[in-house]
Design a protein around this motif. Structure first.
Motif, PDB file in Angstrom:
ATOM      1  N   GLU A 189      -6.873   0.160  30.676  1.00 49.36           N
ATOM      2  CA  GLU A 189      -6.794   0.096  29.170  1.00 49.36           C
ATOM      3  C   GLU A 189      -6.642  -1.034  28.306  1.00 49.36           C
ATOM      4  O   GLU A 189      -6.172  -2.109  28.844  1.00 49.36           O
ATOM      5  N   LYS A 191      -7.245  -2.947  24.597  1.00 54.29           N
ATOM      6  CA  LYS A 191      -7.106  -2.939  23.111  1.00 54.29           C
ATOM      7  C   LYS A 191      -8.335  -3.505  22.428  1.00 54.29           C
ATOM      8  O   LYS A 191      -8.480  -4.705  22.799  1.00 54.29           O
ATOM      9  N   LYS A 192      -8.943  -2.776  21.785  1.00 58.48           N
ATOM     10  CA  LYS A 192     -10.155  -3.350  21.186  1.00 58.48           C
ATOM     11  C   LYS A 192      -9.727  -4.421  20.028  1.00 58.48           C
ATOM     12  O   LYS A 192     -10.430  -5.338  19.854  1.00 58.48           O
ATOM     13  N   HIS A 193      -8.373  -4.501  19.363  1.00 52.02           N
ATOM     14  CA  HIS A 193      -8.274  -5.197  18.506  1.00 52.02           C
ATOM     15  C   HIS A 193      -8.045  -6.653  19.182  1.00 52.02           C
ATOM     16  O   HIS A 193      -8.415  -7.706  18.591  1.00 52.02           O
ATOM     17  N   HIS A 331       3.634   0.488  17.427  1.00 43.76           N
ATOM     18  CA  HIS A 331       2.232   0.814  17.527  1.00 43.76           C
ATOM     19  C   HIS A 331       1.673   0.934  18.962  1.00 43.76           C
ATOM     20  O   HIS A 331       0.812   1.589  19.444  1.00 43.76           O
ATOM     21  N   LYS A 332       2.020  -0.242  19.504  1.00 45.89           N
ATOM     22  CA  LYS A 332       1.358  -0.566  21.141  1.00 45.89           C
ATOM     23  C   LYS A 332       2.162   0.500  21.949  1.00 45.89           C
ATOM     24  O   LYS A 332       1.252   1.040  22.651  1.00 45.89           O
ATOM     25  N   ALA A 334       2.694   3.325  21.249  1.00 48.00           N
ATOM     26  CA  ALA A 334       2.198   4.709  20.761  1.00 48.00           C
ATOM     27  C   ALA A 334       0.848   4.819  21.715  1.00 48.00           C
ATOM     28  O   ALA A 334       0.380   5.833  22.107  1.00 48.00           O
ATOM     29  N   GLU A 335       0.178   3.610  21.649  1.00 49.44           N
ATOM     30  CA  GLU A 335      -1.177   3.542  22.296  1.00 49.44           C
ATOM     31  C   GLU A 335      -1.049   3.755  23.790  1.00 49.44           C
ATOM     32  O   GLU A 335      -1.903   4.412  24.480  1.00 49.44           O
ATOM     33  N   HIS A 336      -0.106   2.917  24.328  1.00 50.19           N
ATOM     34  CA  HIS A 336       0.148   3.148  25.744  1.00 50.19           C
ATOM     35  C   HIS A 336       0.637   4.665  26.181  1.00 50.19           C
ATOM     36  O   HIS A 336      -0.005   5.317  27.014  1.00 50.19           O
ATOM     37  N   LYS A 338      -0.584   7.302  24.409  1.00 56.61           N
ATOM     38  CA  LYS A 338      -1.841   8.131  24.338  1.00 56.61           C
ATOM     39  C   LYS A 338      -2.433   7.796  25.572  1.00 56.61           C
ATOM     40  O   LYS A 338      -3.270   8.913  26.298  1.00 56.61           O
ATOM     41  N   TYR A 339      -2.644   6.853  26.096  1.00 55.90           N
ATOM     42  CA  TYR A 339      -3.427   6.367  27.603  1.00 55.90           C
ATOM     43  C   TYR A 339      -2.614   7.301  28.793  1.00 55.90           C
ATOM     44  O   TYR A 339      -3.483   7.525  29.385  1.00 55.90           O
TER      45      TYR A 339
END
Length: 574
Positions: A189, A191-193, A331-332, A334-336, A338-339
């Protein structure tokens, strides 16, 4: 302590117009007229906002580049005198130069959540003066505005969804689309940002080097490699990748380098400080001698925290710009999540599977939460899906994998796989061009031969692969080194083998692994380390004497010295 900040990626989405851009980026909860400038008022606001913060993020009130004030929860960072922290449009911390003619500018190193001590950093920090309107007037004004804003947001979301495939992310330096430079199909994983921030930081005139920090398993290497490849593709530069102990004497112009393995490949060697200092000096000299050279340092955050005082003042600028992967926020998470769902939940086709009992919160609250990053936990359990039931029971990834190796030993049809895994664990690596250690194989009864090694075996590939740097440098399969696909998997194999036969590990295992992962009884150890009793410590001393390494490691806790109160030199103990 490193001087760090997260750089604004300075990229904008083409379809967002100026008014819409401000609306999308606005934090309706966090905007304030002024920031507190005393300890009491700052702490009072921090207490009120405490429920919004989590993980390592703490309360901040900062200006942005337009002078607006925002209250947000972010991870604190360190700044040098003359610098003021500001929020970027993305909510990260950047910095600007303070007007040093003002007496309240910072004149020494400080932490970002102490900025209230330096009012000059806030600029115009006077609260707006206005007469409080009546409740009825507020309702009369706000209600239509909220309706209009809501309709505008809905319309923008619809436009966004329709045009999502046509978004163009532009960098202000040129027309290159930075998003297209980030590799797809990543195994971890990323993060693109963070990648965009790293590429933008290196594009700055003063951005000669960055350090990518994160705890074990937080995609430090993958993020660093994405920055490396993206920047090289953007600038048409050459890439290099090597351990901190293998820095070349010189490089060509227009080269970007990724330097990894700091303090040790698997864990920290307490006596590696001098090597780290030398590496920092060599990198600093390269930057000073050769134009157009950039450096990416990938390092575990706990190692830098432990050893930062040992890094020479002359080389501290290497660590001036940080990309910190450890910050936690909603926010992070939420990304975790999703992954987690994509890698584990959605890939399972069994109606009755242990993954149904695996909850995302288990990753945040397990025995391994302090040291192992969530991305690694997801990747390990996605790769070894059959081990999920074990993790659900014990919430300990190290124990789950150690138990797995115990079971693997008893699988008759996988004896050769088990043998090669343990052989590579003891040796640290394997290359076809090197002779196999026949004596070791016989003593350990591994039952393998050079001909039985098959790098294309699906079963072996679950654990072992060609070293990344060899693959990137197009080293032939004959000369390439084969290692565990992640250092954590190596550590799990080491723990299993040490539990099974500690004497064999002390007698035969590669020295680097022992000095990084073994501590004597009585010395505090971390989650990744094991303890050795007095007889095994003595046996290791004998081995080091035979190899002539006692002087090099004389201050390591495993090496006994005659003077009990001898100076600890370059070795750091905790």
């Amino acid at each position: 302590m490193p001087f760090g900040f997260s750089c604004h990626n300075q990229c904008s989405l083409e379809f967002i117009k100026s008014t819409g851009e401000d609306l999308i980026k606005m934090d309706l909860v966090g905007n304030v007229d002024s920031c507190p400038v005393t300890t009491d008022t700052w702490e009072a606001r921090a207490m009120i906002k405490q429920s919004d913060c989590g993980g390592q993020s703490v309360y901040h009130c900062l200006s942005d580049n337009k002078g607006r004030k925002w209250e947000k929860c972010v991870e604190k960072t360190q700044l040098i005198g003359g610098q003021c922290p500001i929020f970027t449009d993305d909510g990260y911390i950047d910095w600007k130069q303070c007007n040093t003619s003002m007496p309240t500018c910072p004149n020494s190193t400080y932490i970002s959540d102490e900025v209230y001590k330096y009012p000059a950093c806030f600029g115009n920090n006077t609260a707006s003066k206005h007469v409080a309107p009546s409740v009825a007037l507020i309702i009369g004004i706000v209600s239509p505005v909220l309706i209009i804003v809501s309709l505008a947001l809905v319309a923008m979301v619809i436009v966004y969804r329709r045009r999502k495939s046509k978004l163009v992310v532009k960098c202000p330096e040129n027309a290159d689309e930075l998003q297209t430079l980030i590799p797809e199909g990543l195994q971890e994983e990323v993060k693109k940002h963070y990648v965009l921030n790293g590429m933008t930081a290196l594009s700055r005139e003063d951005g000669k080097s960055i350090v990518v920090l994160g705890k074990f398993g937080n995609s430090v290497s993958s993020t660093s490699r994405c920055i490396l490849e993206g920047f090289a593709k953007q600038k048409q530069w050459t890439t290099m990748e090597f351990r901190y102990t293998d820095i070349p004497c010189t490089v060509e112009e227009n080269t970007i380098m990724f330097v990894y393995g700091w303090f040790g490949l698997w864990n920290d060697d307490p006596c590696s400080i001098e090597k780290v200092r030398n590496a920092c000096q060599e990198l600093t000299h390269l930057l000073g001698r050769i134009p157009n050279v950039k450096i990416i340092i990938g390092m575990r955050s706990d190692h830098l925290k432990k050893y930062h005082l040992e890094i020479d003042e002359a080389t501290k600028d290497l660590f001036h710009i940080e990309i910190n992967l450890d910050s936690e926020d909603v926010h992070k998470d939420a990304e975790h999540l999703k992954y987690f769902n994509e890698k584990i939940k959605k890939t399972c086709v069994k109606s009755e599977c242990a993954c149904n009992d695996l909850k995302f919160d288990m990753f945040r609250n397990g025995c391994d939460k302090a040291i192992i990053g969530i991305p690694l936990k997801v990747n390990v359990l996605a790769k070894y899906h059959d081990l999920i039931h074990g993790y659900v029971d014990n919430r300990d990834l190290l124990k789950t994998m150690t138990d797995h190796f115990t079971a693997l030993e008893n699988e008759t049809e996988k004896k050769h796989v088990y043998g090669w895994i343990m052989y590579i664990c003891l040796k640290g690596k394997y290359a076809r061009s090197e002779n196999v250690d026949e004596a070791l194989i016989q003593n350990m009864k591994f039952g393998i031969t050079a001909r039985s090694f098959d790098e294309n075996s699906d079963e072996l590939n679950r654990y072992v692969r060609m070293r990344n740097s060899d693959k990137r440098n197009n080293i032939s399969p004959q000369d390439a080194q084969y290692v565990f696909w992640h250092p954590f998997i190596y550590i799990c194999a080491f723990h299993y083998l040490y539990k099974k036969d500690p004497d064999a590990v002390i007698s035969y295992c590669n020295i680097d692994a022992i000095v990084q992962l073994v501590r004597p009884e009585g010395v505090s150890k971390t989650y990744l380390e094991v303890s050795a009793d007095s007889p095994r410590v003595a046996r290791f001393n004998e081995r080091m004497q035979q190899k002539g390494l006692v002087d090099e490691y004389k201050n390591h806790p495993l090496i006994k010295t005659t003077a009990k109160d001898s100076h600890m030199g370059s070795c750091i103990l905790v």
